[in-house]
Design a protein around this motif. Structure first.
Motif: not given
Length: 142
Positions: A70, A73, A87, A89, A92, A94, A113, A116, A128-131
């Protein structure tokens, strides 16, 4: 850059790996080109200039290890090429992808966000994640 390398070195050590000179030069290349979303071949071309003895297989193995831990990505922008980014932390973001020139722009949007969070609450689902990738034309190609 020193802090990032130390953090990766610590993460490698915590997982019983060493920060080899080859791993370090690959990491440095990714850090120096942050935001460019480089492919393995592009990373290889850059590190080969500094370390002529490095092989493409070493770059692939290192990228795979960094993804497993991790640290990186792996991204797919639908151009039949896997690309990589650090990555960060709690940072996040897009991507906006120009379908003409292929430029990639990162953005962060709090509305997404909040969206979500709403999905999690409405469906009792833990995301846990999205793209998210938006395709269109950059200002230079419009």
């Amino acid at each position: 850059m020193t802090i990032k390398i130390k953090n990766v070195k610590d993460k490698l050590a915590a997982n019983n790996y060493k920060m080899t000179s080859q791993r370090r030069i690959i990491l440095e290349s990714i850090i120096e080109n942050e935001g460019e979303h480089l492919s393995a071949e592009e990373i290889y071309a850059r590190v080969k200039e500094e370390e002529p003895g490095i092989g493409l297989a070493t770059v692939y193995r290192t990228l795979e290890l960094f993804c497993d831990l991790n640290i990186l990505h792996q991204l797919n922008f639908d151009d039949n090429c896997r690309r990589y980014e650090l990555n960060h932390e709690n940072k996040h973001h897009h991507h906006l992808i120009c379908i003409n020139c292929g430029s990639i722009t990162e953005f962060n949007d709090e509305i997404l966000e909040d969206f979500e969070t709403g999905i999690e609450q409405e469906h009792n689902f833990s995301v846990t994640d999205h793209r998210i990738k938006f395709y269109g034309y950059c200002k230079n190609c419009q």
